[in-house]
Design a protein around this motif. Structure first.
Motif, PDB file in Angstrom:
ATOM      1  N   SER A 105      60.632  38.403  62.067  1.00 55.59           N
ATOM      2  CA  SER A 105      59.447  38.829  60.760  1.00 55.59           C
ATOM      3  C   SER A 105      58.141  38.285  60.857  1.00 55.59           C
ATOM      4  CB  SER A 105      59.787  39.365  59.608  1.00 55.59           C
ATOM      5  OG  SER A 105      60.956  40.211  59.506  1.00 55.59           O
TER       6      SER A 105
ATOM      7  N   ASP B  95      59.072  46.568  62.964  1.00 52.29           N
ATOM      8  CA  ASP B  95      60.060  45.592  62.555  1.00 52.29           C
ATOM      9  C   ASP B  95      61.222  46.598  61.777  1.00 52.29           C
ATOM     10  OD1 ASP B  95      61.468  43.469  61.426  1.00 52.29           O
ATOM     11  OD2 ASP B  95      59.847  42.739  60.117  1.00 52.29           O
ATOM     12  N   GLU B  96      62.391  46.386  62.844  1.00 54.71           N
ATOM     13  CA  GLU B  96      63.484  47.146  62.180  1.00 54.71           C
ATOM     14  C   GLU B  96      63.335  48.803  62.243  1.00 54.71           C
ATOM     15  OE1 GLU B  96      66.276  45.276  59.636  1.00 54.71           O
ATOM     16  OE2 GLU B  96      65.252  43.448  59.986  1.00 54.71           O
TER      17      GLU B  96
HETATM   18 MG   LIG Z   1      62.740  40.348  59.125  1.00 54.44          MG
END
Ligand SMILES: [Mg+2]
Ligand SMILES: Nc1ncnc2c1ncn2[C@@H]1O[C@H](COP(=O)(O)OP(=O)(O)OP(=O)(O)O)[C@@H](O)[C@H]1O
Lengths: 235, 406
Positions: A49, A170-171
């Protein structure tokens, strides 16, 4: 061809008050060319991240160089970075981050408002983006009237509406069930192939990463492997 | 870059998304501004009605009243002395700069007709009275100089007295009314004048020649008031000082001793009244400032809550390319829209409130444009002042932690 992202010896150190410094990135080198679809994997806390935030111009590195589309960005001020984000970057988050009580169409229009696009163009571009994610029929629906998968597809429409040079996710499937994850990933894949959209996404799941064409592995703030995805599950 | 109108739209959208909270937040300013508008309207209304009443008396009017006298240590109030006479009035009428003099003699008396009776204030005046007080008859006529000279038994009735004595609606003109048992002929009716600023019914009156009042009702030559009309406003002061000189001479008052009369000019009285009204206005302004302050603190409070609640939204907007100035402007505009919207609603309620007080409480009220504009400008300023801090807080948020905020 100018790479979209070119980072060299990127370091990020968090200073914790009254504690030891946390080194989140320990000299990362990475180049992403236009049209690439990169999956970033790695254990929790490995710096994925942190890396995404720096690449997405939301954060600044402690050391190292970052060229975005050929321009050195570490010298730019906050307003210049904001303008670059509104024109050249798209974001997809794990928790969708759609504005509540706001229609899908208005949510998709939001980045263009900050880019200063006129209402008419905004409207047609947003409709076109919703059409691209297969949700044109849901333009007037509000987030709470949509399923998780549909909400994430609206968020993807929002990320591509400005025709950015890079989409960061992000995910994006972190909150979705298997079937919806599959839909969302198929969508990313299609946008990458049909539109040549450059995508970088972070995931914990191997079968999600399998939709990408290149996989980068993080561990302890370093890239430990970087290789093409072999079994391509093309649509 | 995002345009200002676009920011305004974003701010309005955000406020509409939280309709009930926005309305409740406005409430403080609404109540403050409405209260201000109503109180100012009542204040100005009272002020204008006092001014109208004084103008109604005739603006060039000088009033001479008997002063107080001291009898073995006990002082009577003003008017306690019976020192003014008809002859004083006649002498004053000859002064330069004086256009008319009307002596008046006031008596409480029972009026009786065939079937009805009514107690009222009977005022003995001169024919010049209608000119001095700018008050006309609505039917019939006022008495003449000849009738005054002859002390004729004629009476002009006020509208309230007409209603009480002639409830059947018959024409009173030409009929006979007993005043303290003396038969008077009704020759005219005064036009309706309504309530005075002090709440007195000005139509509850009957007017007869002052000569008739002195000869037939009081028996004597002392009068209660002399109303003197100057030719114009510029002569008021000279007329006042001439009257003082003349009366001191006529009453044999040596310099250094207190006068047994008072000479008053209505403009002084009007000025005193308007000074009182100004002080009242200042107090109202202070109350207004406090209530707007409280409303402003309410807005700041809710804006701070809103910034915290919308942390993720703010992070998202920044991630999507909003400059911090755009965030600041949006939240500032939200606060200003809340306060100015509250101000506008307050103006509407205030005007309605002032109007209903005028209708139901019979209290004159007038909403001034300047009060409305001032209230709106003030509430906008409240929004800027109290909205700045929360807006700055929003603009300074770090997007990464804001996006992670739960
Ligand atoms: Mg992360
Ligand atoms: N704002 C911060 N302040 C201090 N330390 C931080 C901060 N953000 C991240 N870190 C630290 O940096 C390291 C990398 O964090 P990062 O969020 O990049 O991990 P990640 O790979 O995304 O993990 P996950 O898969 O759990 O999301 C971690 O040790 C984390 O504790």
């Amino acid at each position: 061809m100018t790479p979209v992202v070119e980072v060299h010896n990127l370091r990020k150190v968090y200073n914790i008050e009254g504690g030891e410094d946390v080194v989140a990135l320990r000299g990362v080198d990475l180049t992403i060319d236009p049209g690439e679809f990169v999956a970033v994997m790695g254990p929790s806390g490995s710096g994925k991240s942190t890396f995404m935030h720096i690449v997405g111009l939301l954060d600044r590195p402690t050391a190292g160089t970052y060229h975005f589309a050929g321009h050195e960005v570490s010298a730019l001020d906050a307003d210049a970075l904001a303008d670059l984000r509104s024109r050249a970057l798209g974001f997809v988050f794990q928790s969708y981050n759609l504005l509540p009580r706001t229609t899908a169409l208005e949510n998709v229009e939001l980045p263009m408002i900050y880019a200063g696009v006129r209402a008419k163009e905004r409207h047609s571009a947003a409709m076109e983006a919703l059409d691209a994610v297969g949700l044109a029929r849901y333009a007037q629906h509000q987030p709470n009237q949509l399923s998780g998968g549909q909400q994430q597809r609206v968020a993807i429409a929002r990320s591509i509406v400005n025709r950015p040079q890079l989409v960061l996710a992000d995910e994006p499937t972190g909150a979705l069930d298997t079937a919806s994850s599959e839909d969302v990933m198929a969508l990313f894949q299609r946008l990458n192939i049909e539109r040549g959209m450059t995508v970088m996404l972070v995931t914990h799941e191997a079968d999600v990463a399998a939709h990408a064409r290149r996989m980068v592995m993080f561990r302890d703030g370093n890239i430990v492997s970087d290789e093409p995805v072999r079994e391509k599950a093309l649509v | 870059m995002i345009s200002l109108t676009q920011t305004l739209r974003l701010a309005l959208q955000a406020l509409v998304r939280n309709r009930s909270r926005s309305l409740l937040t406005m409430l403080g300013v609404v109540i403050g501004v409405a209260a201000v508008i109503v109180t100012v309207a009542i204040g100005t209304g009272a002020k204008t009605s006092v001014a109208n009443q004084i103008n109604g008396l005739g603006s060039n009017l000088v009033i001479v009243i008997p002063g107080s006298v001291q009898t073995s240590g006990a002082r009577t109030g003003l008017g306690g002395a019976s020192t003014l006479t008809v002859q004083d009035g006649l002498a004053i009428a000859k002064l330069p700069g004086v256009s008319a003099v009307s002596p008046s003699v006031t008596v409480r008396a029972q009026l009786v007709t065939g079937g009805q009776n009514w107690q009222t204030t009977v005022t003995g005046v001169a024919p010049t009275y209608t000119a001095v007080r700018s008050w006309d008859v609505s039917s019939g006529r006022f008495f003449s100089q000849t009738e005054t000279d002859e002390a004729a038994k004629v009476v002009v009735l006020g509208q309230t007295v007409v209603r009480q004595l002639f409830p059947d609606g018959s024409d009173p003109v030409g009929q006979t009314v007993l005043v303290r048992g003396v038969p008077f002929t009704v020759i005219g009716l005064l036009s309706a004048k309504g309530q005075s600023g002090a709440g007195q019914d000005q139509d509850d009156t009957a007017q007869i020649p002052y000569t008739s009042a002195l000869e037939r009702l009081t028996g004597g030559t002392t009068i209660s008031t002399l109303m003197v009309s100057a030719v114009d406003g510029d002569h008021i002061e000279s007329v006042q000082s001439q009257i003082t000189g003349l009366l001191e001479q006529r009453h044999g008052i040596v310099s250094g001793k207190a006068d047994d009369f008072q000479v008053r000019n209505l403009q002084d009285i009007a000025q005193a009244a308007s000074a009182t009204a100004s002080i009242l206005g200042l107090l109202l302004a202070a109350v207004a400032a406090v209530s707007l302050l409280v409303g402003g603190i309410g807005i700041m409070n809710i804006m701070l809550v809103s910034v915290t609640e919308r942390t993720r939204e703010i992070g998202l907007r920044v991630a999507l390319g909003a400059r911090s100035a755009a965030i600041l402007r949006q939240f500032l505009i939200e606060a200003v829209v809340l306060s100015t919207g509250g101000g506008a609603l307050g103006v509407v309620f205030g005007i309605a409130g002032a109007a209903s007080i005028a209708v139901f409480a019979h209290w004159p009220s007038s909403v001034s444009v300047s009060a409305v504009l001032l209230a709106l400008a003030f509430s906008a300023a409240v929004g800027v002042f109290f909205g700045y801090w929360p807006a700055r807080k929003a603009a300074m948020l770090d997007p990464i932690s804001a996006l992670r905020f739960e």
